[in-house]
Design an enzyme around this catalytic site. Structure first.
Site, mmCIF file in Angstrom:
data_model
loop_
_atom_site.group_PDB
_atom_site.id
_atom_site.type_symbol
_atom_site.label_atom_id
_atom_site.label_comp_id
_atom_site.label_asym_id
_atom_site.label_seq_id
_atom_site.Cartn_x
_atom_site.Cartn_y
_atom_site.Cartn_z
ATOM 1 N N HIS A 106 0.826 -1.426 0.192
ATOM 2 C CA HIS A 106 -0.077 0.023 -0.027
ATOM 3 C C HIS A 106 0.926 1.341 0.216
ATOM 4 O O HIS A 106 0.434 2.446 0.346
ATOM 5 C CB HIS A 106 -0.951 -0.022 1.159
ATOM 6 C CG HIS A 106 -2.009 -0.905 1.005
ATOM 7 N ND1 HIS A 106 -2.553 -1.402 -0.057
ATOM 8 C CD2 HIS A 106 -2.744 -1.757 2.172
ATOM 9 C CE1 HIS A 106 -3.263 -2.454 0.147
ATOM 10 N NE2 HIS A 106 -3.656 -2.627 1.516
ATOM 11 N N HIS A 180 -9.792 2.339 0.266
ATOM 12 C CA HIS A 180 -9.866 1.280 1.121
ATOM 13 C C HIS A 180 -10.786 1.445 2.357
ATOM 14 O O HIS A 180 -10.493 1.478 3.585
ATOM 15 C CB HIS A 180 -8.455 1.050 1.850
ATOM 16 C CG HIS A 180 -8.042 -0.280 2.384
ATOM 17 N ND1 HIS A 180 -8.563 -0.825 3.295
ATOM 18 C CD2 HIS A 180 -7.054 -0.995 1.935
ATOM 19 C CE1 HIS A 180 -8.007 -2.091 3.578
ATOM 20 N NE2 HIS A 180 -7.018 -2.258 2.781
ATOM 21 N N GLU A 309 -11.925 -3.397 -2.686
ATOM 22 C CA GLU A 309 -10.701 -2.574 -3.355
ATOM 23 C C GLU A 309 -10.569 -2.711 -4.985
ATOM 24 O O GLU A 309 -9.836 -3.726 -5.374
ATOM 25 C CB GLU A 309 -9.487 -2.609 -2.492
ATOM 26 C CG GLU A 309 -9.645 -2.529 -1.158
ATOM 27 C CD GLU A 309 -8.443 -3.633 -0.378
ATOM 28 O OE1 GLU A 309 -7.194 -3.095 -0.783
ATOM 29 O OE2 GLU A 309 -8.674 -4.071 0.439
#
Ligand code: GLA
Length: 344
Positions: A106, A180, A309
């Site tokens: 991420h 997210h 996501e």
């Protein structure tokens, strides 16, 4: 529609995060902060008109400054994992921050979830939103290229929460952006086992125990991962080691957002549909969620929420046969993902 703007909290003496509230005439209210482009709350009526917050989050900025697992935020420069935090681009090897064992997750140490984005709020008759922008500098978190990213987050009278991403770079780079959000259509009163899920996917991406793809796409035909026929999330979750944390390859994509997934909560009558231009969607059943107190003092625990996501495949830079996540200098990256709220 209109936007209400106020101060959310201070990050430092010089930096203040703002909070933007949009409300439509169907009783949906969304709060977003420019810190991490984070959606803090989504209030949605149930079939009797009772309103609940359908996403996890925190009441104040401090909650977001602590160790929270990307709750409601934007993710970049690369959502999901890059194995060993390394890729080769134009014959040069790049090393990224290794924040998930030896892998990169991420966007690294300070991803887009921890950035104070520039903003411009706007509203017209049918839609209200904020246009966020950020200039991600060359070699930030190890990625090449000064990358200009714009994310337009908006709510419409049609009950759609829309994320439109546009990016361009002055040197070739890899890029995979997502949102997210942790959803629980029953206001986080219970775990998500009674939420019924459908995912419009033909395959899933096989991974090792560190959630790194081995390059194989596995056809979905029955079994715990197959959500082509809607089923409760709790139906098969115990057959998996920790829960769902899988990337699904979506059927037919286009330049226009197409149907990707649907979640229904029969008890409240709330339903959410996801549409995207992206080739895949990560379904994560908040397996690692624990030890966090969220909004209204609710204890956040494993399987309390689900993330859908929209994104490209994990570790694409190291798998040349995956759809490319390369953004070349002079090209424009575009993504649209929509979360639509309905009641039945
Ligand atoms: C994603 C990943 C998960 C986890 C969460 C954040 O959904 O796939 O493995 O890292 O983000 O905790």
């Amino acid at each position: 529609m209109k936007v209400d703007t106020k101060v959310f909290g201070s990050l430092s003496d010089k930096e203040e995060a703002h909070l933007f509230t949009f409300q439509n005439s169907n009783g949906i209210t969304i709060k977003v902060t420019n810190y991490g482009g984070t959606v803090i709350s989504i209030l949605v009526p149930d079939r009797d008109g009772n309103v609940d917050d359908v996403v996890l989050g925190f009441d104040n900025i401090d909650g977001y400054l602590g160790k929270h697992p990307y709750i409601g935020s934007l993710i970049g420069r690369y959502a999901n994992r890059i194995s060993n935090g390394k890729f080769i681009l134009n014959e040069k090897e790049y090393s990224l921050y290794q924040n998930d064992g030896k892998n990169h997750l991420h966007g690294g140490l300070k991803g887009y979830d921890k950035i104070l984005w520039n903003y411009n709020e706007y509203a017209d008759i049918n839609r209200a939103g904020i246009m966020l922008s950020y200039l991600s500098f060359d070699m930030e978190e190890g990625y090449p290229g000064n990358l200009k990213v714009d994310v337009n987050i908006s709510l419409g009278e049609n009950n759609e929460l829309t994320f439109e991403y546009v990016a361009s770079t002055d040197a070739d780079t890899y890029l995979n952006l997502t949102h997210h959000g942790y959803f629980n259509l029953n206001g986080a009163k219970d775990l998500i086992y009674d939420h019924e899920l459908l995912i419009n996917a033909s395959h899933y991406i096989e991974t090792d125990k560190h959630l790194i793809p081995n390059g194989k796409l596995i056809k979905l035909n029955g079994g715990p991962l197959d959500f082509n026929i809607e089923k409760p999330i709790g139906a098969d979750i115990s057959k998996l080691a920790n829960g769902y944390d899988h990337c699904f390859v979506l059927n037919k994509r286009d330049v226009h957002p197409e149907f990707a997934a649907r979640v229904r909560h029969m008890g409240s009558g709330r339903m959410m549909e996801v549409y995207t231009t992206e080739p895949a969607i990560q379904f994560y059943s908040s397996n690692f969620l624990k030890g966090i107190k969220g909004k209204g003092n609710i204890k956040y625990r494993k399987h309390l929420a689900l993330c859908l996501e929209a994104q490209h495949y994990p570790d694409s830079p190291n798998h040349p046969h995956f759809p490319s996540t390369l953004l070349k200098q002079g090209e424009v990256y575009k993504q649209t993902t929509i979360y639509k709220f309905l009641t039945e």
